[in-house]
Design a protein around this motif. Structure first.
Motif, short mmCIF file in Angstrom:
data_model
loop_
_atom_site.label_atom_id
_atom_site.label_comp_id
_atom_site.label_asym_id
_atom_site.label_seq_id
_atom_site.Cartn_x
_atom_site.Cartn_y
_atom_site.Cartn_z
N MET A 348 0.87 -1.17 0.12
CA MET A 348 -0.03 0.02 0.20
C MET A 348 0.94 1.13 0.09
N GLY A 349 0.21 2.38 -0.46
CA GLY A 349 1.05 3.38 -0.84
C GLY A 349 0.83 4.70 0.02
N CYS A 350 0.04 4.60 1.26
CA CYS A 350 -0.03 5.92 2.04
C CYS A 350 -0.87 5.29 3.44
N VAL A 351 -1.10 6.18 4.28
CA VAL A 351 -1.77 5.95 5.67
C VAL A 351 -3.16 5.93 5.63
N LEU A 367 3.47 1.85 2.66
CA LEU A 367 4.61 2.69 2.38
C LEU A 367 4.13 4.09 2.67
N PRO A 368 5.03 5.10 3.11
CA PRO A 368 4.75 6.56 3.28
C PRO A 368 4.32 7.19 1.92
N GLY A 369 3.22 8.01 2.29
CA GLY A 369 2.72 8.77 1.19
C GLY A 369 3.42 10.16 1.30
N ALA A 370 2.62 11.19 0.78
CA ALA A 370 3.32 12.49 0.70
C ALA A 370 2.87 12.99 1.98
N GLY A 371 4.11 13.87 2.48
CA GLY A 371 4.14 14.36 3.70
C GLY A 371 4.30 13.59 5.05
N GLU A 372 4.24 12.11 4.89
CA GLU A 372 4.23 11.32 5.92
C GLU A 372 5.74 10.80 6.52
N THR A 373 5.95 10.55 7.63
CA THR A 373 6.99 10.03 8.06
C THR A 373 7.56 9.01 7.22
N GLN A 374 8.87 8.89 6.97
CA GLN A 374 9.34 8.17 5.95
C GLN A 374 9.87 6.81 6.52
N VAL A 375 8.60 6.03 7.03
CA VAL A 375 8.80 4.83 7.47
C VAL A 375 7.67 3.74 6.88
N ALA A 376 7.87 2.71 6.84
CA ALA A 376 7.09 1.65 6.46
C ALA A 376 6.81 0.33 7.61
N PRO A 377 5.55 0.35 8.02
CA PRO A 377 5.11 -0.49 9.10
C PRO A 377 4.77 -1.63 8.28
N VAL A 378 5.19 -3.06 8.69
CA VAL A 378 4.73 -4.34 7.98
C VAL A 378 4.06 -4.80 9.17
N TYR A 379 2.88 -5.65 8.68
CA TYR A 379 1.97 -6.31 9.32
C TYR A 379 1.94 -7.87 9.08
N GLU A 380 1.99 -8.42 9.95
CA GLU A 380 1.92 -10.08 9.79
C GLU A 380 0.60 -10.68 10.49
N ASN A 381 -0.37 -11.01 9.78
CA ASN A 381 -1.66 -11.79 10.42
C ASN A 381 -2.30 -10.86 11.42
N GLY A 382 -2.32 -9.50 10.92
CA GLY A 382 -3.00 -8.36 11.63
C GLY A 382 -2.23 -7.67 12.72
N VAL A 383 -0.86 -8.22 13.00
CA VAL A 383 -0.15 -7.50 13.93
C VAL A 383 1.15 -6.91 13.36
N LYS A 384 1.27 -5.47 13.77
CA LYS A 384 2.69 -4.98 13.23
C LYS A 384 3.85 -5.75 13.99
N THR A 385 4.74 -5.89 12.92
CA THR A 385 5.62 -6.79 13.50
C THR A 385 7.24 -6.13 13.07
N ALA A 386 7.06 -5.09 12.44
CA ALA A 386 8.50 -4.42 11.92
C ALA A 386 8.09 -3.30 11.37
N THR A 387 9.11 -2.25 11.39
CA THR A 387 8.92 -0.86 10.90
C THR A 387 10.28 -0.67 9.78
N LEU A 388 10.24 -0.50 8.63
CA LEU A 388 11.26 -0.57 7.83
C LEU A 388 11.59 0.78 7.29
N LYS A 389 12.73 1.27 7.09
CA LYS A 389 13.20 2.53 6.50
C LYS A 389 14.44 2.56 5.91
N GLY A 390 14.78 3.51 4.95
CA GLY A 390 15.97 3.51 4.36
C GLY A 390 16.03 3.08 3.02
N GLU A 391 17.35 2.56 2.40
CA GLU A 391 17.02 2.22 1.01
C GLU A 391 16.88 0.98 0.76
#
Length: 417
Positions: A348-351, A367-391
């Protein structure tokens, strides 16, 4: 999570089961995907390679043209080459005009094929028609092969059409030419099927098709065909076209029929781009069946379409990478993990919908959309398990998918114990 149906939708038409090699059509069996080669069949190496590629992509039956003595002579070698590659895909021989002679002159071809396709519009003409049709049915009986009686409006039996047109002229209220054309196609298919049965071919070894290139006509034809017989039915919009037009037309026609429980095997007859792979039509056929909940073939990617909030193409690039990654991995995963074809991945592309869609999927990333914090939360089976950022967001997400599959799907060797 989406509902998962095994086999066919409730209300599926009650057709006879027909065995084509190790593949079963009809009855309560799942709808089968098939395709057709476009190589010169006389080139055994090229044809076997394309058959192999189509089967690897998911074509469970492959039809090949058998139009010359050289093509007929190559069929046993094609079968052997596929066996050497451990590729069990049944081969269907597509015959027009001279099939009776080719089967007589090359008995090894008659045996190597798993099914024959006969077009009653050009199996023979005039007094020769019945004899040549009978000869092909006799070969099918002798070798215990099923036969698809495939009527096509581009090569319709003109004697049947002329008969029905003459009858129509005698009516007080004549039917339209389009209705007479459809009635002629149905009559050609059903009369030929009954003729095959009278020659000794069991009803369970008859498959019917009536192909046209207009979706409304195809729907009307198969609704009538399903109501008048219990033969296994092959669906396909003939000469569907190229690119999105062919995909949309085929999807529109086949989806209506499949949703009504009509159809036992399908082919999506796409015109490939010059030099393009033939496997696209297999992927489209699989997508139609999977979208209807009839079968599962490969993990689904739920991807954001994009809007003014998605200021970059990052989500598009990741969605494409994920789709490519999943298709590539399935050749190995299919043999390793039970049920992995039902995996759902959200990119997905925004919040706005990103977190929600990601939670609904088995695994998802927002993934972060325009004006959003440049981090990408990952969800597994409905639960957030990681937050990715960077290249390395893309590479890390693919790694997370691979680990998720290994953790959450039962290895097949374990499931057998």
């Amino acid at each position: 999570m989406s509902l998962h149906f095994c086999g066919k939708l409730p209300g599926q038409a009650n057709t006879h089961s027909c065995h084509v090699g190790a593949v079963t059509l009809g009855g309560k069996s799942p709808v089968v995907v098939q395709s057709m080669t476009n190589t010169d069949t006389a080139d055994a190496a090229a044809t076997a390679r394309q058959c192999f590629d189509l089967h690897q992509a998911g074509s469970e039956l492959v039809r090949i043209t058998v139009n010359t003595p050289e093509a007929a002579a190559a069929v046993p070698e094609i079968r052997q080459r596929l066996d050497d590659l451990n590729c069990p895909v049944p081969l269907i021989g597509d015959f027009h005009y001279n099939g009776h002679r080719l089967l007589a002159d090359c008995p090894d071809c008659a045996q190597a094929l798993a099914k024959y396709r006969i077009n009653p519009g050009n199996v023979g003409f005039g007094q020769k028609k019945d004899a040549q049709f009978a000869a092909m049915i006799e070969f099918a009986c002798r070798h215990e092969k099923p036969v698809r009686i495939g009527v096509n409006w581009g090569s319709l039996d003109q004697s049947v059409l002329a008969r029905l047109m003459d009858e129509n002229k005698q009516r007080r209220a004549p039917k339209s030419a389009a209705k007479i054309m459809r009635e002629a196609m149905l009559a050609s298919a059903l009369e030929s099927a009954r003729q095959a049965e009278s020659l000794g071919l069991p009803e369970q070894r008859v498959i019917l098709s009536c192909k046209v290139s207009a979706a409304p006509d195809l729907i009307a034809l198969y609704q009538a065909l399903a109501s008048r017989s219990r033969y296994a039915l092959h669906l396909g919009l003939t000469e569907a076209g190229m690119g999105s037009r062919g995909i949309v037309a085929s999807t529109a026609a086949l989806s209506v029929l499949l949703q009504q429980g009509i159809g036992d095997t399908i082919r999506v007859s796409l015109t490939p781009e010059p030099g393009a792979s033939r496997v696209k039509e297999v992927e489209v056929a699989q997508d139609i069946l999977q979208s209807l909940g009839l079968r599962d073939f490969t993990p689904q990617v739920i991807a954001c379409p994009g809007c003014g909030r998605t200021a970059s193409v990052a989500f598009q690039e990741l969605a494409r990478q994920v789709q490519t990654f999943l298709r590539a991995q399935m050749s190995a995963w299919r043999g390793q993990y039970a049920g992995v074809e039902r995996l759902r991945v959200a990119v997905m592309g925004c919040v706005v919908n990103g977190p929600g869609e990601s939670r609904h999927a088995h695994i998802g990333i927002s993934l972060p959309g325009a004006g959003e914090t440049q981090v990408a939360p990952v969800y597994e089976n409905g639960v957030k398990t990681a937050t990715l950022k960077g290249e390395r967001i893309n590479a890390e997400f693919l790694e997370i998918i691979a680990r998720y599959v290994a953790r959450n799907y039962t290895p097949k060797e374990d499931s057998r114990s």
